[in-house]
Design an enzyme around this catalytic site. Structure first.
Site, mmCIF file in Angstrom:
data_model
loop_
_atom_site.group_PDB
_atom_site.id
_atom_site.type_symbol
_atom_site.label_atom_id
_atom_site.label_comp_id
_atom_site.label_asym_id
_atom_site.label_seq_id
_atom_site.Cartn_x
_atom_site.Cartn_y
_atom_site.Cartn_z
ATOM 1 C CG HIS A 1 -0.422 0.294 2.519
ATOM 2 N ND1 HIS A 1 -1.168 0.682 3.607
ATOM 3 C CD2 HIS A 1 0.855 0.246 2.982
ATOM 4 C CE1 HIS A 1 -0.414 0.849 4.656
ATOM 5 N NE2 HIS A 1 0.825 0.593 4.310
ATOM 6 C CB CYS B 1 3.974 5.309 5.098
ATOM 7 S SG CYS B 1 4.552 4.482 6.575
ATOM 8 C CG HIS C 1 5.285 0.481 2.673
ATOM 9 N ND1 HIS C 1 4.643 1.682 2.394
ATOM 10 C CD2 HIS C 1 4.764 0.043 3.849
ATOM 11 C CE1 HIS C 1 3.793 1.956 3.371
ATOM 12 N NE2 HIS C 1 3.835 0.973 4.261
ATOM 13 C CG HIS D 1 2.317 -3.440 6.234
ATOM 14 N ND1 HIS D 1 3.247 -3.123 7.196
ATOM 15 C CD2 HIS D 1 1.950 -2.262 5.668
ATOM 16 C CE1 HIS D 1 3.423 -1.806 7.220
ATOM 17 N NE2 HIS D 1 2.653 -1.267 6.298
ATOM 18 C CG ASP E 1 -3.014 -13.174 0.010
ATOM 19 O OD1 ASP E 1 -2.126 -12.537 0.621
ATOM 20 O OD2 ASP E 1 -2.924 -14.378 -0.281
ATOM 21 C CG HIS E 2 0.254 -12.465 -2.711
ATOM 22 N ND1 HIS E 2 -0.156 -13.000 -1.519
ATOM 23 C CD2 HIS E 2 1.525 -12.875 -2.900
ATOM 24 C CE1 HIS E 2 0.835 -13.709 -1.003
ATOM 25 N NE2 HIS E 2 1.881 -13.656 -1.811
ATOM 26 C CD GLU F 1 -0.083 -0.631 8.683
ATOM 27 O OE1 GLU F 1 -0.839 -0.269 7.768
ATOM 28 O OE2 GLU F 1 0.487 0.171 9.452
HETATM 29 NI NI NI Z 1 2.413 0.680 5.704
#
Ligand code: NI
Length: 270
Positions: A148, A167, A173, A175, A213-214, A258
């Protein structure tokens, strides 16, 4: 004030050999190298600490009571397989019947694994005169990995960089998110389940995990095209997607981790 105490134990029948010496109750007692369920029973109590001892309740008292229930005939010596909901309700009722202390029981939780647990909150249990029903909660964790970028289109690039720091990296990046979903249902005291577990899991997988997901949340998920995918907004999105999807079971809350250090929980109250 609330005080939480849990016992960890191997679920053995009286005919199965157990290590009877109390060596490591942190890892669980009774301990065993037999392949049997290893459970956690957690009790949260509500009250005021004693002025002298500082104790709300002596945890030894709680331990002894919990162990007397789970190692006795109520659970350990039942031959037939039982649903967690049935066991939890029996434990809750016996705990209430045996509880003899100034403090009150706030909730009882039975964890089948670190990722799946069932709870009864005392304040939510229906009044005895309205019937032998209990509101039982099921909480399960799922995971998804996603990228995100935190960015507000209403701010300048400089303002975004200043506000979100790394961020705001244009390429995003990632998570490894953990999703914790809680649903509840009103059950008769000795039967019924909150929801069929496989059905519950497939609904969350289809409506949440497969969607996220992904994925790059900003680019691949329509919901986040105009909504900043903060952990708070992800929790709101997941709650909205799941609300009303579990038949008779009610969605209680959604909690998104997160990282192990950061989570947001949403129960529809905005
Ligand atoms: Ni983040």
């Amino acid at each position: 004030m609330l005080l939480s105490r849990e016992i960890r134990f191997a679920l053995l029948t009286s005919s199965q050999p157990a290590e009877t010496r109390l060596g490591n109750s942190w890892a669980g007692w009774p301990s065993t190298n037999l392949v049997v369920p290893h459970l956690v029973l957690r009790c949260v109590i509500d009250g005021q600490p004693d002025r002298c001892t500082g104790y709300l309740c002596n945890i030894k008292t709680i331990d002894e009571l919990l162990r007397s229930i789970v190692t006795g005939p109520l659970i350990s010596d039942k031959r037939e397989l039982q649903f967690a909901e049935t066991i939890l309700q029996a434990v809750f009722d016996e705990l209430l019947a045996k509880w003899n202390h100034d403090s009150t029981i706030d909730s009882v939780t039975l964890a089948l694994s670190p990722y799946l647990r069932y709870s009864i909150v005392a304040g939510e249990k229906m009044h005895p005169t309205s019937g032998p029903f209990s509101k039982v909660q099921l909480t399960q964790q799922f995971e998804f990995s996603a990228a995100h970028r935190l960015h507000c289109s209403g701010l300048s690039d400089d303002e975004n960089r200043q506000l979100f720091g790394k961020c705001n990296n244009p390429a995003g990046h990632g998570h490894n998110y953990v999703v914790e979903v809680t649903v509840s249902n009103q059950l008769e005291s000795d039967r019924g389940i909150v929801i069929e577990l496989g059905k519950f899991e497939s609904i969350v997988k289809r409506l949440v995990i497969d969607r996220l997901d992904h994925k790059h949340l900003n680019q691949d998920v329509e919901y986040f095209v105009d909504v900043n995918p903060s952990v708070e907004n992800i929790a709101i999105a997941v709650f909205d997607w799941l609300s009303g999807q579990f038949g008779e079971a009610k969605l209680e809350r959604v909690k998104i981790y997160e990282t192990p250090k950061t989570w947001a929980e949403y129960s529809g109250d905005r």
